[in-house]
Design a protein around this motif. Structure first.
Motif, PDB file in Angstrom:
ATOM      1  N   GLU A   1       0.830  -1.205   0.000  1.00  0.00           N
ATOM      2  CA  GLU A   1       0.000   0.000   0.000  1.00  0.00           C
ATOM      3  C   GLU A   1       0.860   1.249   0.000  1.00  0.00           C
ATOM      4  O   GLU A   1       0.555   2.242  -0.676  1.00  0.00           O
ATOM      5  CB  GLU A   1      -0.947   0.003   1.204  1.00  0.00           C
TER       6      GLU A   1
ATOM      7  N   ILE B   1       0.687   4.207  -2.748  1.00  0.00           N
ATOM      8  CA  ILE B   1       0.454   5.604  -2.371  1.00  0.00           C
ATOM      9  C   ILE B   1       1.590   6.485  -2.873  1.00  0.00           C
ATOM     10  O   ILE B   1       1.371   7.572  -3.438  1.00  0.00           O
ATOM     11  CB  ILE B   1       0.290   5.730  -0.841  1.00  0.00           C
TER      12      ILE B   1
ATOM     13  N   GLU C   1     -11.430   1.888  -5.538  1.00  0.00           N
ATOM     14  CA  GLU C   1     -10.145   2.581  -5.415  1.00  0.00           C
ATOM     15  C   GLU C   1     -10.356   4.025  -4.971  1.00  0.00           C
ATOM     16  O   GLU C   1     -11.258   4.713  -5.444  1.00  0.00           O
ATOM     17  CB  GLU C   1      -9.413   2.594  -6.764  1.00  0.00           C
ATOM     18  N   MET C   2      -9.496   4.470  -4.063  1.00  0.00           N
ATOM     19  CA  MET C   2      -9.560   5.842  -3.569  1.00  0.00           C
ATOM     20  C   MET C   2      -9.253   6.831  -4.698  1.00  0.00           C
ATOM     21  O   MET C   2      -8.422   6.571  -5.571  1.00  0.00           O
ATOM     22  CB  MET C   2      -8.552   6.020  -2.437  1.00  0.00           C
TER      23      MET C   2
ATOM     24  N   VAL D   1      -6.447  10.394  -1.664  1.00  0.00           N
ATOM     25  CA  VAL D   1      -5.104   9.827  -1.541  1.00  0.00           C
ATOM     26  C   VAL D   1      -4.143  10.873  -0.992  1.00  0.00           C
ATOM     27  O   VAL D   1      -3.303  10.581  -0.139  1.00  0.00           O
ATOM     28  CB  VAL D   1      -4.602   9.303  -2.899  1.00  0.00           C
TER      29      VAL D   1
ATOM     30  N   ASP E   1      -4.199  11.071   2.682  1.00  0.00           N
ATOM     31  CA  ASP E   1      -3.513   9.962   3.334  1.00  0.00           C
ATOM     32  C   ASP E   1      -2.008  10.082   3.209  1.00  0.00           C
ATOM     33  O   ASP E   1      -1.274   9.622   4.087  1.00  0.00           O
ATOM     34  CB  ASP E   1      -4.018   8.643   2.748  1.00  0.00           C
TER      35      ASP E   1
ATOM     36  N   GLN F   1      -7.044   2.055   1.049  1.00  0.00           N
ATOM     37  CA  GLN F   1      -6.934   2.562  -0.313  1.00  0.00           C
ATOM     38  C   GLN F   1      -7.792   1.767  -1.276  1.00  0.00           C
ATOM     39  O   GLN F   1      -8.110   2.220  -2.372  1.00  0.00           O
ATOM     40  CB  GLN F   1      -5.475   2.515  -0.761  1.00  0.00           C
TER      41      GLN F   1
END
Length: 290
Positions: free
Chosen positions: A8, A12, A79-80, A85, A88, A103
Motif C-alpha cells: 500500500e 500511495i 479505489e480511492m 489519496v 492519506d 486505499q
C-alpha cells in the motif's frame, strides 16, 4: 487502517509521483514493488497506467493484459480518488498511519459503510480494462481496444467510468467506419441520467456532441479556461471533425489541445499519437517537450 502494508505504501507513493507528473519515477517504484509481489493485479494496474503516461504503450498493454487475465480470480475493489489519496499521504508523512483510510475497499467493507463510496470513484476491474483499452487505442489498435472498453463499461460502478468507456468505444468504431455500431453505444449513453459532479473532466460533453444534444461551439464553450477539460473535450471534438472529413478543423482543435501542455492527460497523448502515426496529419509539428 491501523497499519499500512508495504504494498500500500508503494502504491500511495507511486500515485503521489504521478500527481507530481514524475511518471517515470512512479513506474520505477511500482517495478520495485512488483519484485516483492510478482504478478499483483493491483500493482500491474497502477504500473500499466503510468507506463501510458511515459509513452510506453506496449509495456502498458503487457502489464494490463497480465492483470486482466487474472481478474476472474481477483475480487473487485473500490479505489480511492486522488483528492483523498493526498490526504492519506499527509497522514503518512506526519506519522499518523492510523488515520490512513483503506486505499482499496472491498464489497463487504462498502456494505458496512455505504457513505464511504463517495471517496471511492472507480474499481480495480474497471481501471484495468479501461487503461488497457486506452493503451491499445493509443497504439492505433482500434479493433483491439473495443473488447477492453466494453469490459470497462460492464464493470463500471460510476457515471464517469461508464461514459468514458462508451466514449472511447464510439470514437474507435467511427474510426473503423462502423457508424451503426457506434450509434448503439450512443443509445446506451442516452439511457444514463447524468449527474453533474465536480471531478468530471468532459466525457459527458463529448457524448452529448455525438448525440446532437449540443453543438461543437457549445462543447468548446464548456471548457471555460479549464486546461484538463479543454484537452479532454478538445480531443473528442477534433476527432469528431476528423471522421466527418474536416481535417483542417481537426488539426486546429488538436493544436489547441497541445497548446495546453497538459501532458499527463490521455487526450493529450492521443493527439500526439495522431500526429505521429496518422498520414493525414503528416508534417504537423507537435509541441516541444519541456
Amino acid at each position: 487502517m491501523t497499519s499500512v502494508s508495504l504494498t500500500e505504501r508503494y502504491i500511495i507513493a507511486a500515485r503521489l509521483k504521478g500527481y507530481l507528473n514524475k511518471h517515470a519515477e512512479s513506474v520505477a517504484l511500482l517495478t520495485e514493488a512488483l519484485e516483492q509481489d510478482p504478478g499483483s493485479a493491483r500493482l500491474l494496474r497502477f504500473r500499466g497506467h503510468r507506463r501510458i503516461s511515459i509513452g510506453d504503450y506496449t509495456g502498458a498493454v503487457e502489464d494490463l493484459r497480465t492483470a486482466a487475465d487474472q481478474l476472474d480470480k481477483v475480487e473487485d475493489e473500490y479505489e480511492m480518488y486522488q483528492v483523498e489519496v493526498e490526504k492519506d499521504v499527509v497522514s503518512l508523512i506526519l506519522g499518523r498511519p492510523e488515520q490512513v483510510r483503506p486505499q482499496h475497499l472491498s464489497e463487504a467493507m462498502a456494505a458496512q459503510d455505504p457513505a464511504a463510496l463517495d471517496r471511492y470513484l472507480t474499481t480495480l476491474h474497471t481501471s484495468v480494462w479501461y487503461h488497457l483499452g486506452v493503451a491499445q487505442y493509443l497504439l492505433g489498435d482500434f479493433e483491439g481496444c473495443l473488447p477492453s472498453f466494453r469490459e470497462a463499461e460492464r464493470a463500471s460502478r460510476h457515471q464517469e467510468g461508464t461514459v468514458a468507456s462508451q466514449d472511447w468505444q464510439y470514437m474507435a468504431l467511427r474510426r473503423l467506419g462502423r457508424p451503426a455500431e457506434a450509434d448503439e453505444v450512443l443509445d446506451r449513453f442516452r439511457k444514463i441520467e447524468l449527474v453533474e459532479e465536480d471531478h468530471l473532466v468532459g466525457y459527458e460533453g463529448r457524448m452529448q456532441l455525438y448525440t446532437g444534444q449540443i453543438s461543437s461551439d457549445q462543447l468548446w464553450a464548456m471548457c471555460e479556461g479549464d486546461g484538463l477539460r479543454t484537452v479532454t473535450q478538445g480531443y473528442g471534438l477534433g476527432n469528431w471533425h476528423y471522421y466527418n472529413g474536416e481535417i483542417d478543423k481537426a488539426r486546429e482543435v488538436f493544436d489547441g489541445v497541445l497548446a495546453t501542455n497538459v501532458k499527463h492527460a490521455f487526450a493529450y497523448l492521443a493527439v500526439k499519437a495522431e500526429y505521429d502515426r496518422n498520414p493525414d496529419f503528416a508534417g504537423t509539428a507537435t509541441t516541444k517537450e519541456n
